[in-house]
Write an enzyme that holds these catalytic residues in place. Structure first.
Site, short mmCIF file in Angstrom:
data_model
loop_
_atom_site.label_atom_id
_atom_site.label_comp_id
_atom_site.label_asym_id
_atom_site.label_seq_id
_atom_site.Cartn_x
_atom_site.Cartn_y
_atom_site.Cartn_z
N GLU A 1 -0.77 -9.49 -4.31
CA GLU A 1 0.45 -10.36 -4.83
C GLU A 1 -0.03 -12.02 -5.52
O GLU A 1 0.23 -12.21 -6.64
CB GLU A 1 1.13 -10.24 -4.24
CG GLU A 1 1.58 -9.33 -4.29
CD GLU A 1 2.73 -8.50 -3.24
OE1 GLU A 1 3.17 -9.36 -2.40
OE2 GLU A 1 2.65 -7.29 -3.14
N SER B 1 2.15 0.58 2.72
CA SER B 1 3.14 0.96 2.83
C SER B 1 3.24 2.60 4.39
O SER B 1 3.22 2.47 4.04
CB SER B 1 3.57 2.45 2.10
OG SER B 1 3.87 1.73 0.41
N LYS C 1 6.05 -11.76 2.54
CA LYS C 1 6.22 -12.15 2.26
C LYS C 1 7.73 -12.75 1.38
O LYS C 1 7.64 -13.73 1.97
CB LYS C 1 6.48 -10.74 0.37
CG LYS C 1 5.23 -9.87 1.29
CD LYS C 1 5.56 -8.99 0.43
CE LYS C 1 4.29 -7.63 1.13
NZ LYS C 1 3.37 -6.83 -0.53
N ASN D 1 3.25 -9.80 6.68
CA ASN D 1 3.52 -10.19 5.90
C ASN D 1 4.69 -9.89 5.54
O ASN D 1 5.24 -9.56 4.29
CB ASN D 1 2.56 -9.56 4.53
CG ASN D 1 2.63 -10.68 3.65
OD1 ASN D 1 3.43 -11.89 3.65
ND2 ASN D 1 1.52 -10.27 2.83
N GLU E 1 -6.28 -3.34 1.43
CA GLU E 1 -5.38 -2.88 1.10
C GLU E 1 -4.92 -2.10 -0.44
O GLU E 1 -4.84 -3.21 -1.22
CB GLU E 1 -4.47 -4.31 0.78
CG GLU E 1 -3.11 -5.22 2.07
CD GLU E 1 -2.75 -5.94 1.79
OE1 GLU E 1 -1.51 -6.00 3.26
OE2 GLU E 1 -2.34 -6.79 0.98
N GLY F 1 6.84 -4.42 3.76
CA GLY F 1 8.53 -3.78 4.09
C GLY F 1 9.17 -3.91 5.75
O GLY F 1 10.38 -3.96 6.17
N GLY G 1 3.94 -1.25 -1.12
CA GLY G 1 5.59 -1.87 -1.57
C GLY G 1 5.89 -0.06 -2.61
O GLY G 1 6.60 -0.04 -2.78
N HIS H 1 -4.07 -12.04 -1.04
CA HIS H 1 -3.35 -11.20 -0.90
C HIS H 1 -3.22 -10.83 -2.57
O HIS H 1 -3.43 -11.68 -3.58
CB HIS H 1 -2.36 -11.25 -0.84
CG HIS H 1 -0.73 -9.97 0.14
ND1 HIS H 1 -0.05 -9.38 -1.52
CD2 HIS H 1 -0.42 -9.27 0.53
CE1 HIS H 1 0.04 -8.96 -1.24
NE2 HIS H 1 -0.05 -7.96 0.36
P1 13P Z 1 3.79 -2.75 2.49
O1 13P Z 1 4.03 -2.60 3.75
O2 13P Z 1 5.26 -2.93 1.74
O3 13P Z 1 3.57 -1.47 0.98
O4 13P Z 1 3.31 -3.91 1.67
C1 13P Z 1 1.85 -4.33 2.44
C2 13P Z 1 1.38 -5.69 2.01
O5 13P Z 1 1.71 -5.77 0.60
C3 13P Z 1 1.00 -6.19 3.55
O6 13P Z 1 0.40 -7.44 2.68
#
Ligand code: 13P
Length: 266
Positions: A98, A228, A12, A10, A182, A250, A188, A96
């Site tokens: 977010e 993460s 983002k 992802n 998640e 990330g 993150g 998600h």
């Molecule tokens: P990270 O791997 O950066 O923690 O993000 C996870 C995520 O939200 C994937 O959708």
């Protein structure tokens, strides 16, 4: 039944069109020939079509990061499944944390309510159904916030999300859906969920799927872990019986790291 692992990146709000093309061009040779893992990247909407062109002929697929439940019309800013399919997408992330606006709760750092997108379980479900009807496979994300975990409410929060998010699919759709667990506090932050605990929650999700759609669907459905996940912890997480893949943020922005995660799943 053995489930085919599925690793999705992802991106983002990262990677311009050129940067996205460069990233998949770097990734392609690193993962060439891997056919026992499904691989996807989810760029921003504007980069989808060009990244989609760049991955043609490879084993990498693309997905959108969100969608909408109307086909077209006066829905400023929205992107329906039709446009995602047109850009070459196979998948779409829905719900998600977010885009759930972090459930509309107060963000201490900003000192205000974050409800930018206001996604609710009901809309997650509407989007997932519409995605299916239009030829996409939804990756439906769920997860508890830190305060919910600390209050011992993880299982109850996940169950409530799943029961609404996953309601009313056909059996065939349910077989194909992908679920991403998640935990919001792990996204993150570098604080990965303990692998046994992530496996336990993924098992809980599988149990809910079994209640809703039966043992054969529960056995077939793929459940990813996200939060993460990186090139160091992926093998341990992906080695757990109920974790069938990863939704990676990330670490998916660096070709070598993402390739290492993919290789740990195979
Ligand atoms: P990270 O791997 O950066 O923690 O993000 C996870 C995520 O939200 C994937 O959708």
């Amino acid at each position: 039944m053995s489930r085919k692992p599925f690793i999705a990146g992802n991106w983002k709000m990262n990677k311009t069109i050129d940067e996205g093309i460069a990233l998949v061009n770097e990734l392609k040779p690193l993962v060439a020939g891997i056919d026992n893992v499904d691989i996807a990247v989810c760029p921003t909407f504007v980069a989808l079509a060009k990244v989609g062109d760049a991955i043609k002929g490879s084993n990498i697929t693309i997905g959108g990061q969100n969608t909408f439940w109307k086909e077209s019309g006066a829905w400023t800013s929205q992107v329906s499944p039709k446009f995602l399919v047109d850009a070459g997408c196979k998948w779409v992330i829905i719900g998600h944390s977010e885009t759930r606006g972090r459930f509309g709760t107060v963000d201490d750092e900003l000192g205000k309510v974050l409800d930018y997108f206001g996604e609710k379980d009901v809309t997650v479900n509407m989007k997932a159904k519409f995605a299916f009807e239009n030829g996409l496979i939804p990756i439906i994300a769920c997860g508890e916030m830190l305060a919910e975990r600390e209050a011992g409410k993880t299982d109850e929060v996940i169950a409530a999300q799943m029961k609404t998010d996953l309601a009313g699919f056909t059996k065939d759709q349910a077989m194909k859906m992908v679920i991403a667990y998640e935990p919001v506090w792990a996204i993150g932050t570098g604080k990965t969920c303990d692998s046994d605990e992530a496996d336990r929650v993924c098992g809980l999700i599988r149990g809910i799927v079994k209640e809703m759609y039966g043992a054969d669907v529960a056995d077939a459905v793929r459940i990813q872990y996200g939060g993460s996940m990186n090139e160091k912890n992926a093998a341990e997480l992906l080695g757990k019986p109920n974790i069938d893949g990863g939704l990676v943020g990330g670490a998916a922005l660096v070709a070598e790291k993402f390739a290492t995660i993919i290789k740990s799943a195979k």
